[in-house]
Design a protein around this motif. Sequence first.
Motif, mmCIF file in Angstrom:
data_model
loop_
_atom_site.group_PDB
_atom_site.id
_atom_site.type_symbol
_atom_site.label_atom_id
_atom_site.label_comp_id
_atom_site.label_asym_id
_atom_site.label_seq_id
_atom_site.Cartn_x
_atom_site.Cartn_y
_atom_site.Cartn_z
ATOM 1 N N ILE A 125 0.847 -1.449 -0.043
ATOM 2 C CA ILE A 125 -0.111 0.057 -0.008
ATOM 3 C C ILE A 125 1.010 1.149 -0.013
ATOM 4 O O ILE A 125 1.866 1.564 0.809
ATOM 5 N N VAL A 126 0.547 2.133 -0.825
ATOM 6 C CA VAL A 126 1.353 3.652 -1.059
ATOM 7 C C VAL A 126 0.581 4.699 -0.901
ATOM 8 O O VAL A 126 -0.720 4.482 -1.419
ATOM 9 N N SER A 127 0.840 5.626 -0.580
ATOM 10 C CA SER A 127 0.262 6.879 -0.303
ATOM 11 C C SER A 127 0.452 7.678 -1.556
ATOM 12 O O SER A 127 1.728 7.810 -2.037
ATOM 13 N N VAL A 128 -0.575 8.320 -2.148
ATOM 14 C CA VAL A 128 -0.322 9.173 -3.412
ATOM 15 C C VAL A 128 -0.783 10.608 -3.240
ATOM 16 O O VAL A 128 -0.377 11.427 -3.863
ATOM 17 N N SER A 129 -1.525 10.881 -2.209
ATOM 18 C CA SER A 129 -1.978 12.205 -2.135
ATOM 19 C C SER A 129 -2.490 12.339 -0.635
ATOM 20 O O SER A 129 -3.394 11.631 -0.112
ATOM 21 N N ALA A 130 -2.126 13.668 0.251
ATOM 22 C CA ALA A 130 -2.469 13.461 1.645
ATOM 23 C C ALA A 130 -2.858 15.027 1.908
ATOM 24 O O ALA A 130 -3.731 15.251 1.052
ATOM 25 N N PHE A 131 -2.387 15.704 2.736
ATOM 26 C CA PHE A 131 -2.654 17.115 2.699
ATOM 27 C C PHE A 131 -2.656 17.881 1.681
ATOM 28 O O PHE A 131 -1.710 17.662 0.792
ATOM 29 N N ARG A 132 -3.829 18.872 1.394
ATOM 30 C CA ARG A 132 -3.814 19.561 0.329
ATOM 31 C C ARG A 132 -4.020 20.863 0.664
ATOM 32 O O ARG A 132 -4.973 21.191 1.469
ATOM 33 N N ASP A 133 -3.556 22.063 0.459
ATOM 34 C CA ASP A 133 -3.728 23.388 0.855
ATOM 35 C C ASP A 133 -4.786 23.919 -0.089
ATOM 36 O O ASP A 133 -5.053 23.177 -1.096
ATOM 37 N N GLU A 187 -5.175 26.659 -2.092
ATOM 38 C CA GLU A 187 -4.755 26.750 -3.452
ATOM 39 C C GLU A 187 -4.545 25.571 -4.316
ATOM 40 O O GLU A 187 -5.044 25.459 -5.563
ATOM 41 N N ARG A 188 -3.929 24.462 -3.876
ATOM 42 C CA ARG A 188 -3.877 23.090 -4.691
ATOM 43 C C ARG A 188 -5.379 22.555 -4.896
ATOM 44 O O ARG A 188 -5.491 22.197 -6.054
ATOM 45 N N GLN A 189 -6.056 22.598 -3.984
ATOM 46 C CA GLN A 189 -7.414 21.975 -4.097
ATOM 47 C C GLN A 189 -8.237 22.967 -5.105
ATOM 48 O O GLN A 189 -9.000 22.539 -6.086
ATOM 49 N N GLN A 213 -11.626 20.048 -12.725
ATOM 50 C CA GLN A 213 -12.807 19.172 -12.959
ATOM 51 C C GLN A 213 -14.022 19.936 -13.395
ATOM 52 O O GLN A 213 -14.747 19.501 -14.217
ATOM 53 N N VAL A 214 -13.950 21.305 -13.130
ATOM 54 C CA VAL A 214 -15.225 22.143 -13.680
ATOM 55 C C VAL A 214 -14.889 22.171 -15.348
ATOM 56 O O VAL A 214 -15.666 22.161 -15.962
ATOM 57 N N GLU A 215 -13.767 22.511 -15.629
ATOM 58 C CA GLU A 215 -13.466 22.601 -17.038
ATOM 59 C C GLU A 215 -13.928 21.185 -17.762
ATOM 60 O O GLU A 215 -14.380 21.181 -18.731
ATOM 61 N N ARG A 216 -13.474 20.096 -17.215
ATOM 62 C CA ARG A 216 -13.490 18.852 -17.661
ATOM 63 C C ARG A 216 -15.016 18.285 -17.761
ATOM 64 O O ARG A 216 -15.546 17.746 -18.543
ATOM 65 N N ARG A 217 -15.759 18.651 -16.669
ATOM 66 C CA ARG A 217 -17.379 18.237 -16.502
ATOM 67 C C ARG A 217 -18.387 19.313 -16.865
ATOM 68 O O ARG A 217 -19.406 18.796 -17.164
ATOM 69 N N ALA A 232 -13.953 18.144 -4.188
ATOM 70 C CA ALA A 232 -14.617 18.817 -3.232
ATOM 71 C C ALA A 232 -14.034 20.547 -3.755
ATOM 72 O O ALA A 232 -12.808 20.677 -4.254
ATOM 73 N N PRO A 233 -14.922 21.124 -3.637
ATOM 74 C CA PRO A 233 -14.430 22.847 -3.962
ATOM 75 C C PRO A 233 -13.318 23.181 -2.968
ATOM 76 O O PRO A 233 -13.340 22.653 -1.677
ATOM 77 N N PRO A 234 -12.671 24.114 -3.086
ATOM 78 C CA PRO A 234 -11.532 24.596 -2.134
ATOM 79 C C PRO A 234 -12.234 25.173 -0.992
ATOM 80 O O PRO A 234 -13.148 25.467 -0.918
ATOM 81 N N GLY A 235 -11.471 24.551 0.009
ATOM 82 C CA GLY A 235 -12.117 24.891 1.460
ATOM 83 C C GLY A 235 -12.898 23.765 2.165
ATOM 84 O O GLY A 235 -13.334 23.675 3.129
#
Length: 158
Positions: free
Chosen positions: A39-47, A49-51, A58-62, A73-76
């Motif tokens: 098992i490996v971690s690929v993403s954890a804490f995000r600030d 701005e990154r979100q 995703q908005v652009e793609r969807r 999730a929206p930022p925040g």
Amino acid sequence: MTIASYGEDIYQRFEYLDSDAAKALMKLIYSARNDGVWIVSVSAFRDVERQRLLFENQVERRGSIEAASKISAPPGYSEHHTGLTVDLADGRFPKQDITSQFENTDAFRWLQKNAEKFGFEMSFPAENKQGVMYEPWHWRFVGSENARAIFAKAKNLF
């Protein structure tokens, strides 16, 4: 607390979790390895701005904020902002990380049987109350009083 490095060269990033969650994750990972599962971690804490960047993608793609909100999730509002959530993958199948195909891996099967022992639960199972897309790779730490309090509202929706 640093828990992993993901990617190489200019794509390399370091992953961080709250110290209690990080220690529990390390125990989980080594227990899985003892059972022959990688098992490996690929993403954890995000600030925020990154979100924001991920969400805008995703908005652009969807095509809409509403459609994007089912995927990201929206930022925040991301669980990743808490430092208690981690996206996990099977080290033997890196092309399946962050896809529904993760559910067909030994890592996912091991997590379903054992994650709770280490204080982790899948955040978005199929048909979850939050209406978020099924994410078999997305696990939150609920193994401390503080973590349980943070996620209590999300768990008790509706």
